[in-house]
Design an enzyme around this catalytic site. Sequence first.
Site, mmCIF file in Angstrom:
data_model
loop_
_atom_site.group_PDB
_atom_site.id
_atom_site.type_symbol
_atom_site.label_atom_id
_atom_site.label_comp_id
_atom_site.label_asym_id
_atom_site.label_seq_id
_atom_site.Cartn_x
_atom_site.Cartn_y
_atom_site.Cartn_z
ATOM 1 N N CYS B 84 8.509 -24.461 -34.160
ATOM 2 C CA CYS B 84 8.554 -25.405 -33.110
ATOM 3 C C CYS B 84 10.036 -25.244 -32.576
ATOM 4 C CB CYS B 84 8.362 -26.782 -33.596
ATOM 5 S SG CYS B 84 6.651 -26.933 -34.154
ATOM 6 N N HIS B 336 4.300 -30.760 -25.852
ATOM 7 C CA HIS B 336 4.944 -29.718 -26.692
ATOM 8 C C HIS B 336 4.435 -28.686 -26.962
ATOM 9 C CE1 HIS B 336 6.872 -28.799 -30.163
ATOM 10 N NE2 HIS B 336 6.208 -29.319 -31.244
#
Lengths: 150, 390
Positions: B84, B336
């Site tokens: 991420c 996200h």
Amino acid sequence: MDYIKVDNKTGGKYIEDYRKLTLEYSISVGGLEKYFEGLKNGVLYASKCKSCGSIYYPPRSSCGKCGSSDIVWIELGKEGTLLTFTEINVKPATHSHYDDYIIGIGSFNGVKVLGLVEAKYDELKIGMKIRYEIVVREPENYYIIVFTPI
Amino acid sequence: MCRNVAVIGVGSSKYGRRTDVSFMELAWEAYKEALDNSGVSPGDIEYVVYTSVGGYSPEGSPAGILNEYLELNPKGTSRIEAACTSGSAGIFFAYNLIKSGYADIVLVLGIEKMMESSTPQTLELLARLGNYFWEVRDYGITFPGYYALFMNRYMAVYNASEEDFCKVAVKNHYYGARNPKAQYRREISLEDCINSRYIARPIKLFDCSPITDGSAAAILVGEEYASKYSDSPIWIKGIASASASALLTGREDYLSIPSAYEAAKKAYKMAGVDDPLKYIDVAEVHDCFTIAEVMAYEDLQFAERGKGIELIREEQTYIGGKIPVNLSGGLKSKGHPIGATGVGMIAELVKQLRGEVERDRQAPIKNGCALAHNVGGIGQYAYITILSLK
């Protein structure tokens, strides 16, 4: 046949991929056969570096700290402390066939171990005493560490 | 060799369930916006860094096909992956390409199109960003599960409640509702969050960031080029990376993300920030779950250990509080798209510093300084970037 489909949420158009891929691996265990043999016999091993004394769990066949490959296997004591836990309610694809399961991290003489927890969620408390055992998990028939409150 | 590096153009697609566009079209949205507001022409770009974790959509090596679609061949390119934090890692790589003198103008483009996978497949791929062999395969841990282990421990040690964490979700939805590019453009109540179902107990649906399609782009240049292209270049004053054990069992405790703390210390030192609350006008932090935002407050030294939860209880991270956090809506409400997230944070902060975001979510810019906090996996990667108007 519905070649071009519609995503009802957005109105976006898509074609479902007609090529399916299943990923399968044969995973090498390297120098850790003793660890997996231990699981078969109900024993949980960590590795300890003979040269600098570092203990590793999961075990490794060389010491990352001092570089030595001279290790001994130490058996972890059965009783420890529950450091934290969670219940997995939404499961990943490869675990979707199980009922909701609880996993936790236990400390056994300072060595942290991840395990499945056999108890009701509401009965669990951080800091409580637990015991581990090695159990065969169905339907795959693999060895898994299971914690139970003492 | 010691020249400074500026961001002169940023872009972002709308985040969300983007089944209305193809993978290439999604990339194009961010690229076009960044190109337009940088004043750079494609021919000026010398190297292209794509950031994407991959697997959620079927293309195995996205950099090559994207470079072709964006008409950027024969510029050199690669894809950077750090879970991420891939986006921030791409910014870090581009920064260093320019710093070293190798290139003057570099494009970073982050993209993830996660909705091309089913939810169970996505959860499986996300979980495998941890340690598959030791922790995922046998114990079936998920990403919400990793953070739930931290949240349970935090609640027990620091006497926080599930309701406290829901306040993070309420705040981030409040601002996301005001961001036209956010995935969820609606406010939620505390009850909406408290009553939502468990995903990995005690983490509930509304504690979680969503699965998202999105892209974001940033164009970085060396200082000689900054004023040529831009009246308001945004300078990278600090950028740092740190790591920590990917194995849960390798951690000292489950109350903080040590890599984020380490990276923040390095970035603060580089930027000359001794007290973040004094210098930083606005921060984007990695709120993949509500507990992650609370730990970020502490790892970034906005609050002492165990006191992060008080910042949100006292609404100190809204505009007007001690330090406004996630005025984009954060990962929680803006969305996200994992490989694009870090670039999206930079895009948001550049606009914040330029005073270009929607008025009701614009931070007051006093010192001209902003911070991006990006965590990958369960903190095996962390990147902190400090941006400044000066």
